[in-house]
Design a protein around this motif. Structure first.
Motif, PDB file in Angstrom:
ATOM      1  N   UNK A   1      43.565  32.413  41.556  1.00 13.99           N
ATOM      2  CA  UNK A   1      42.800  32.029  42.735  1.00 13.99           C
ATOM      3  C   UNK A   1      43.019  30.539  42.939  1.00 13.99           C
ATOM      4  N   UNK A   2      43.416  30.153  44.144  1.00 13.43           N
ATOM      5  CA  UNK A   2      43.697  28.755  44.464  1.00 13.43           C
ATOM      6  C   UNK A   2      42.795  28.302  45.601  1.00 13.43           C
ATOM      7  N   UNK A   3      41.970  27.299  45.344  1.00 12.59           N
ATOM      8  CA  UNK A   3      41.088  26.743  46.366  1.00 12.59           C
ATOM      9  C   UNK A   3      41.565  25.377  46.809  1.00 12.59           C
ATOM     10  N   UNK A   4      41.763  25.214  48.124  1.00 13.70           N
ATOM     11  CA  UNK A   4      42.316  23.987  48.731  1.00 13.70           C
ATOM     12  C   UNK A   4      43.339  23.332  47.803  1.00 13.70           C
TER      13      UNK A   4
ATOM     14  N   UNK B   1      45.133  34.739  45.270  1.00 18.61           N
ATOM     15  CA  UNK B   1      44.217  34.573  46.397  1.00 18.61           C
ATOM     16  C   UNK B   1      44.180  33.080  46.720  1.00 18.61           C
ATOM     17  N   UNK B   2      44.376  32.733  47.986  1.00 18.87           N
ATOM     18  CA  UNK B   2      44.450  31.336  48.403  1.00 18.87           C
ATOM     19  C   UNK B   2      43.470  31.103  49.545  1.00 18.87           C
ATOM     20  N   UNK B   3      42.722  30.006  49.463  1.00 18.06           N
ATOM     21  CA  UNK B   3      41.900  29.638  50.628  1.00 18.06           C
ATOM     22  C   UNK B   3      41.897  28.130  50.821  1.00 18.06           C
ATOM     23  N   UNK B   4      41.804  27.733  52.082  1.00 19.02           N
ATOM     24  CA  UNK B   4      41.784  26.320  52.432  1.00 19.02           C
ATOM     25  C   UNK B   4      41.289  26.186  53.866  1.00 19.02           C
TER      26      UNK B   4
ATOM     27  N   UNK C   1      55.556  39.035  46.037  1.00 19.47           N
ATOM     28  CA  UNK C   1      54.386  38.961  45.151  1.00 19.47           C
ATOM     29  C   UNK C   1      53.131  39.137  46.010  1.00 19.47           C
ATOM     30  N   UNK C   2      52.227  40.041  45.634  1.00 24.99           N
ATOM     31  CA  UNK C   2      51.024  40.245  46.439  1.00 24.99           C
ATOM     32  C   UNK C   2      50.187  38.970  46.548  1.00 24.99           C
ATOM     33  N   UNK C   3      49.650  38.723  47.733  1.00 22.18           N
ATOM     34  CA  UNK C   3      48.771  37.581  47.925  1.00 22.18           C
ATOM     35  C   UNK C   3      47.823  37.868  49.073  1.00 22.18           C
ATOM     36  N   UNK C   4      46.752  37.090  49.113  1.00 23.87           N
ATOM     37  CA  UNK C   4      45.824  37.105  50.244  1.00 23.87           C
ATOM     38  C   UNK C   4      45.471  35.655  50.532  1.00 23.87           C
TER      39      UNK C   4
END
Length: 272
Positions: free
Chosen positions: A148-151, A191-194, A218-221
């Motif tokens: 999980x990657x946040x900003x 999972x990525x959000x920014x 590679x699966x991602x969202x």
């Protein structure tokens, strides 16, 4: 919370552990997923806003949590490759903690801002055996199931840090600067959000990593929110620095629910 000191070669580092206690009513104990948290802080410090509050949120979802105090810039060391070696050491240490009832097939990495760079670099470099053995010759006994990657900071040539001198302090070896460049099909779902208005870390960082994952299959969202500042953490009053209104964003706070849903999709958490 308990402190745990680990050592990689001669370098000591610390974990904050948030292990859920066994439930005495159960005849058979559940092996629970675990998350390793890498807070942000520009590699100068590690933000408490992205540590304990995040750990407790995962605890509430039935997951163990560990906060990794990875290598920062100091007078003796750069961040890389030591931060990656410390994360690998932490993963292998989990195998010695089976009395805690950890499901080692469901270990998740989460990073915020600079901490996301550590996670992204790990996903790119350390999960590829040929790249990993150059800096971590020991076997990686426990691999993460997802990230999980946040900003996130992904590419240190894309606007953060603004000074090349600071980037050189993070790593004088440019090999570690661009996480997307070393990503292989061995990388894990992410999972990525920014926010697109992030004035500290340009949103292109998130986009370029998702683009590379897409190219590799590679699966991602990914969720890009239309407004919001950098360093939101949970974006609620729980992680608000008193008086800092830009720490609050009712729309961006939805990332947590979206992330939990994604973890269910990845079968890290049960669907019901």
């Amino acid at each position: 919370m308990q402190k745990q000191e680990l050592v990689y070669q001669e370098t000591k580092f610390t974990l904050d552990t948030y292990f859920l206690d066994p439930i005495a009513d159960y005849e058979t104990q559940i092996e629970r997923p675990l998350v390793i948290i890498c807070p942000g802080g520009a590699f100068k410090f590690q933000s408490d806003r992205e540590a304990q509050p995040i750990a407790l949120k995962f605890n509430a979802e039935g997951m163990h949590a560990v906060v990794l105090h990875y290598q920062l810039i100091d007078g003796q060391h750069s961040v890389y490759p030591l931060a990656l070696q410390e994360l690998a050491t932490t993963l292998n240490w989990l195998k010695t903690q089976q009395a805690k009832h950890i499901n080692l097939k469901k270990v998740i990495l989460i990073g915020f801002s600079a901490g996301s760079h550590v996670v992204a670099d790990f996903n790119s470099i350390m999960l590829d055996p040929e790249q990993r053995e150059k800096i971590y010759p020991a076997e990686l006994e426990v691999e993460p199931a997802a990230n999980i990657l946040g900003y996130p900071v992904i590419d240190m040539t894309l606007g953060w840090p603004r000074e090349e001198e600071w980037a050189m302090k993070i790593s004088p070896d440019l090999y570690y600067w661009q996480a997307q460049e070393h990503l292989t099909k061995n990388g894990k779902p992410t999972f990525i959000w920014q926010t697109v208005t992030d004035a500290t870390v340009p949103v292109m960082n998130a986009i370029i990593y998702a683009q590379k994952m897409d190219m590799l299959g590679i699966p991602y969202e990914m969720h890009l929110f239309g407004s919001g500042s950098h360093g939101l953490s949970l974006a609620t009053y729980v992680t608000q620095n008193p008086g800092q209104e830009d720490n609050l964003n009712i729309y961006d706070a939805e990332w947590w629910k979206l992330c939990v849903n994604w973890l269910k999709l990845q079968e890290v958490l049960p669907k019901f």
